[in-house]
Every structure is written in C-alpha cells, then in structure tokens.
Design a protein around this motif. Structure first.
Motif, mmCIF file in Angstrom:
data_model
loop_
_atom_site.group_PDB
_atom_site.id
_atom_site.type_symbol
_atom_site.label_atom_id
_atom_site.label_comp_id
_atom_site.label_asym_id
_atom_site.label_seq_id
_atom_site.Cartn_x
_atom_site.Cartn_y
_atom_site.Cartn_z
ATOM 1 N N GLY A 97 48.534 17.283 83.672
ATOM 2 C CA GLY A 97 48.455 18.363 82.670
ATOM 3 C C GLY A 97 47.109 19.768 83.513
ATOM 4 N N TYR A 98 47.210 20.525 82.349
ATOM 5 C CA TYR A 98 46.282 21.844 82.907
ATOM 6 C C TYR A 98 45.040 21.368 83.945
ATOM 7 C CZ TYR A 98 45.101 26.441 83.761
ATOM 8 O OH TYR A 98 44.366 27.564 84.577
ATOM 9 N N ASN A 99 44.138 21.125 83.031
ATOM 10 C CA ASN A 99 43.078 20.653 83.393
ATOM 11 C C ASN A 99 42.342 19.949 84.156
ATOM 12 O OD1 ASN A 99 41.638 23.172 81.320
ATOM 13 N ND2 ASN A 99 42.415 21.911 79.750
ATOM 14 N N SER A 100 43.294 18.869 84.441
ATOM 15 C CA SER A 100 43.241 18.059 85.286
ATOM 16 C C SER A 100 44.482 18.175 86.685
ATOM 17 C CB SER A 100 43.681 16.712 85.196
ATOM 18 O OG SER A 100 43.349 15.898 83.677
ATOM 19 N N THR A 101 44.581 19.300 86.962
ATOM 20 C CA THR A 101 44.975 19.667 88.219
ATOM 21 C C THR A 101 44.349 20.944 88.772
ATOM 22 O OG1 THR A 101 47.293 19.861 87.002
ATOM 23 C CG2 THR A 101 47.325 20.729 88.821
ATOM 24 N N ASN A 102 43.892 20.207 90.627
ATOM 25 C CA ASN A 102 43.153 21.607 90.961
ATOM 26 C C ASN A 102 44.064 22.124 91.712
ATOM 27 O OD1 ASN A 102 41.092 21.056 90.090
ATOM 28 N ND2 ASN A 102 41.089 19.166 91.178
ATOM 29 N N ALA A 103 44.279 23.737 92.012
ATOM 30 C CA ALA A 103 45.236 24.564 92.741
ATOM 31 C C ALA A 103 44.626 25.117 93.736
ATOM 32 C CB ALA A 103 46.532 25.061 91.710
ATOM 33 N N TYR A 104 45.061 25.458 95.036
ATOM 34 C CA TYR A 104 44.297 26.058 95.538
ATOM 35 C C TYR A 104 45.262 26.696 97.248
ATOM 36 C CZ TYR A 104 41.179 21.890 95.122
ATOM 37 O OH TYR A 104 40.488 21.826 94.218
ATOM 38 N N ALA A 105 45.340 27.135 97.673
ATOM 39 C CA ALA A 105 46.658 28.022 98.042
ATOM 40 C C ALA A 105 46.277 29.193 99.910
ATOM 41 C CB ALA A 105 46.773 29.802 97.358
ATOM 42 N N SER A 106 46.786 28.305 100.578
ATOM 43 C CA SER A 106 46.351 29.628 101.805
ATOM 44 C C SER A 106 47.201 29.949 102.320
ATOM 45 C CB SER A 106 46.082 28.147 102.507
ATOM 46 O OG SER A 106 44.627 27.728 102.437
ATOM 47 N N TYR A 107 47.582 30.703 103.569
ATOM 48 C CA TYR A 107 48.367 32.199 103.808
ATOM 49 C C TYR A 107 48.694 31.129 105.367
ATOM 50 C CZ TYR A 107 51.032 35.342 105.124
ATOM 51 O OH TYR A 107 52.813 36.083 105.543
ATOM 52 N N TYR A 108 49.838 30.745 105.768
ATOM 53 C CA TYR A 108 50.293 30.558 106.770
ATOM 54 C C TYR A 108 51.797 31.346 107.462
ATOM 55 C CZ TYR A 108 47.875 25.526 106.032
ATOM 56 O OH TYR A 108 46.672 25.557 105.635
ATOM 57 N N ARG A 109 51.094 31.924 108.917
ATOM 58 C CA ARG A 109 51.608 32.635 109.887
ATOM 59 C C ARG A 109 52.480 32.207 110.261
ATOM 60 N NH1 ARG A 109 50.059 38.513 109.487
ATOM 61 N NH2 ARG A 109 48.264 38.808 108.350
ATOM 62 N N ALA A 110 51.816 31.004 110.894
ATOM 63 C CA ALA A 110 52.700 30.145 111.725
ATOM 64 C C ALA A 110 53.532 29.031 111.117
ATOM 65 C CB ALA A 110 52.546 30.133 113.303
ATOM 66 N N GLY A 111 53.310 27.671 111.905
ATOM 67 C CA GLY A 111 54.336 26.599 110.857
ATOM 68 C C GLY A 111 53.419 25.661 110.993
ATOM 69 N N ASN A 112 53.287 24.734 110.371
ATOM 70 C CA ASN A 112 52.469 23.910 110.547
ATOM 71 C C ASN A 112 53.445 22.404 110.354
ATOM 72 O OD1 ASN A 112 50.824 21.466 108.154
ATOM 73 N ND2 ASN A 112 49.435 22.718 109.050
ATOM 74 N N SER A 113 52.792 20.798 111.402
ATOM 75 C CA SER A 113 53.403 20.196 111.873
ATOM 76 C C SER A 113 53.033 19.491 110.682
ATOM 77 C CB SER A 113 52.991 19.302 113.075
ATOM 78 O OG SER A 113 51.096 18.950 112.570
ATOM 79 N N PHE A 114 52.306 19.267 109.435
ATOM 80 C CA PHE A 114 52.618 18.163 108.122
ATOM 81 C C PHE A 114 53.138 19.278 107.459
ATOM 82 C CE2 PHE A 114 51.165 17.827 104.136
ATOM 83 C CZ PHE A 114 50.744 16.905 103.440
ATOM 84 N N LEU A 115 53.772 20.330 107.277
ATOM 85 C CA LEU A 115 54.637 20.703 106.193
ATOM 86 C C LEU A 115 55.826 20.938 106.507
ATOM 87 C CD1 LEU A 115 52.256 23.958 104.924
ATOM 88 C CD2 LEU A 115 53.022 22.169 103.701
ATOM 89 N N TYR A 116 56.322 20.605 107.917
ATOM 90 C CA TYR A 116 57.432 20.279 107.851
ATOM 91 C C TYR A 116 57.974 19.816 107.988
ATOM 92 C CZ TYR A 116 58.055 24.668 111.047
ATOM 93 O OH TYR A 116 57.314 26.498 111.315
ATOM 94 N N SER A 117 56.586 18.420 108.093
ATOM 95 C CA SER A 117 57.705 16.626 107.858
ATOM 96 C C SER A 117 57.788 16.541 106.771
ATOM 97 C CB SER A 117 56.044 15.674 108.568
ATOM 98 O OG SER A 117 55.270 16.122 107.397
ATOM 99 N N ILE A 118 57.248 17.814 105.354
ATOM 100 C CA ILE A 118 57.543 16.927 104.181
ATOM 101 C C ILE A 118 58.737 17.692 103.979
ATOM 102 C CG2 ILE A 118 55.817 16.220 103.810
ATOM 103 C CD1 ILE A 118 55.071 18.672 102.088
ATOM 104 N N GLY A 119 59.231 19.340 104.922
ATOM 105 C CA GLY A 119 60.624 19.748 104.180
ATOM 106 C C GLY A 119 60.134 21.328 104.350
ATOM 107 N N ILE A 120 58.882 21.504 104.140
ATOM 108 C CA ILE A 120 58.633 22.788 103.820
ATOM 109 C C ILE A 120 58.358 23.795 105.413
ATOM 110 C CG2 ILE A 120 57.079 23.883 102.658
ATOM 111 C CD1 ILE A 120 56.546 21.731 100.934
#
Length: 221
Positions: free
Chosen positions: A153-176
């Motif tokens: 649901g659109y109204n039940s979904t929160n969205a956030y954005a952050s810009y990363y210049r360097a890699g993030n270990s958590f994101l690497y761990s999930i394949g991003i």
C-alpha cells in the motif's frame, strides 16, 4: 504687554504642551518600527509556512535583499510535501517579505504526481536531492519498487533516500553496491520486509534487494 498678547503667548504654550504630550503618547502606543533583519524575515516566513503546512519539510536555500524596495528580503525556501511517501512533491517558493507580505512571489515545481519535471528533457540531469531521488525511483517504473508498494500500500509505505559516496557494508551484504549512488529504502508499516534500491545520479535503478529486517541490523535511515 496687553491682554491680547498675553492670551496669544498662553495659547502658543498650551498648543506646544499638548503637542509634546500627543507626540509622546503616539510614540508610546505606536512606536516607530525598525527595519527587519534578514534573520527576522527568515524566521517569520518559516513560522508562517510551518503553521500553514505543519506536515511539510522546509529549508532555506537563499536569503538576499529585495529588488522591489528597501528594508525587505528575498527568502527562497525548498518545500517538500508528503516527504516520507514514495512520491514527494518538491518545489521552491520565494517570498519578498515584508514588501509582498507572506504570499509567494515565485514558485518552481520540481517533482509532483510521481514525476520529476525536466528529467526527460535534460540528458545530463543530475539528481541532487533525496526527495527528488525518491520520486524518480518510483517514476522509473522498476518492477521491484512498484510491486512492493502495490503489495503493502502506498499510504502504508515510508520511503527514505541517502546518498553514498563510498560503499556500505550492510548494503554489500545484501548484494547492493552503494558507491556513488542514491539508496532508497522502502519500509512498509505492516511487514518486516524492507526493500532497498540503488540508483545512480542519472536516475537509473542499479539494483534492488528485499530483505526481512528481523534478520539484519541496517544503518540506513
């Protein structure tokens, strides 16, 4: 001195006395207002906007002297409505205050109705704001993003954005790979599943990954 002269002098004295009293009362109840400082103008414009739109996000982009009149200020705000939804509305609003009161004298719309304006007409368009990144991610039509929002649901979904210049270990761990990329996080309120999307500054979705948040400790806002 004859009587007429004495009366004339007394009249002048009385007029002068009441003139001084009237002037003092006028200053007391109608003091001369000092010109607003830039900080005061900024504060008053922000306060008015926050009262009128309490759920919006405001930030000051610039402050300069008015071209219309002295003792007035151009206050330019970045304004975001529905800031935590998948399609924020982003604009700038300019105020010439107090010359034009608190009515916007200039307005530019950057994103609205799940569309980033000007994006398709500018090959070198660079996404530099988190809220525009969120809107562009939805506008891209990526299947993973649309399916997640459609499912929960659109109204039940929160969205956030952050810009990363360097890699993030958590994101690497999930394949991003998050190097030089916007990371958009979708977090629905009635599920433990969280969707992450990596997007380049040119608006291209690079990768997505949906994970169960109970299995991870992420560091993404």
């Amino acid at each position: 001195m004859d009587l007429f002269g004495k009366i004339a002098i007394a009249t002048i004295v009385i007029i002068f006395f009441f003139g001084v009293v009237f002037g003092a009362l006028l200053l007391l109840y109608h003091p001369v207002s000092k010109p607003l400082t830039s900080a005061q103008a900024e504060s008053l414009v922000l306060k008015d906007m926050q009262q009128e739109y309490p759920n919006a996000v405001f930030s000051v982009i610039s402050m300069s002297k008015s071209n219309l009149t002295t003792n007035s200020w151009n206050v330019v705000l970045n304004v975001v409505y529905n800031s935590t939804r998948a399609c924020p509305e982003v604009m700038t609003e300019g105020f010439d205050y107090p010359a034009v009161t608190l009515v916007p004298s200039d307005e530019i719309l950057y994103a609205s109705n799940c569309k980033v304006y000007g994006f398709g007409y500018a090959p070198d368009y660079v996404i530099s704001q988190p809220y525009i990144a969120i809107t562009r991610a939805y506008e891209s039509g990526n299947a993973s993003i649309l399916n997640y929002i459609g499912k929960y649901g659109y109204n039940s979904t929160n969205a956030y954005a952050s810009y990363y210049r360097a890699g993030n270990s958590f994101l690497y761990s999930i394949g991003i790979n998050s190097t030089n990329a916007w990371i958009i996080k979708y977090n629905a309120t009635d599920t433990a599943n969280v969707l992450y999307a990596a997007m380049g500054t040119n608006g291209t979705i690079l990768a997505t990954s949906e994970v169960n948040a109970s299995n991870y400790t992420d560091s993404i806002n």
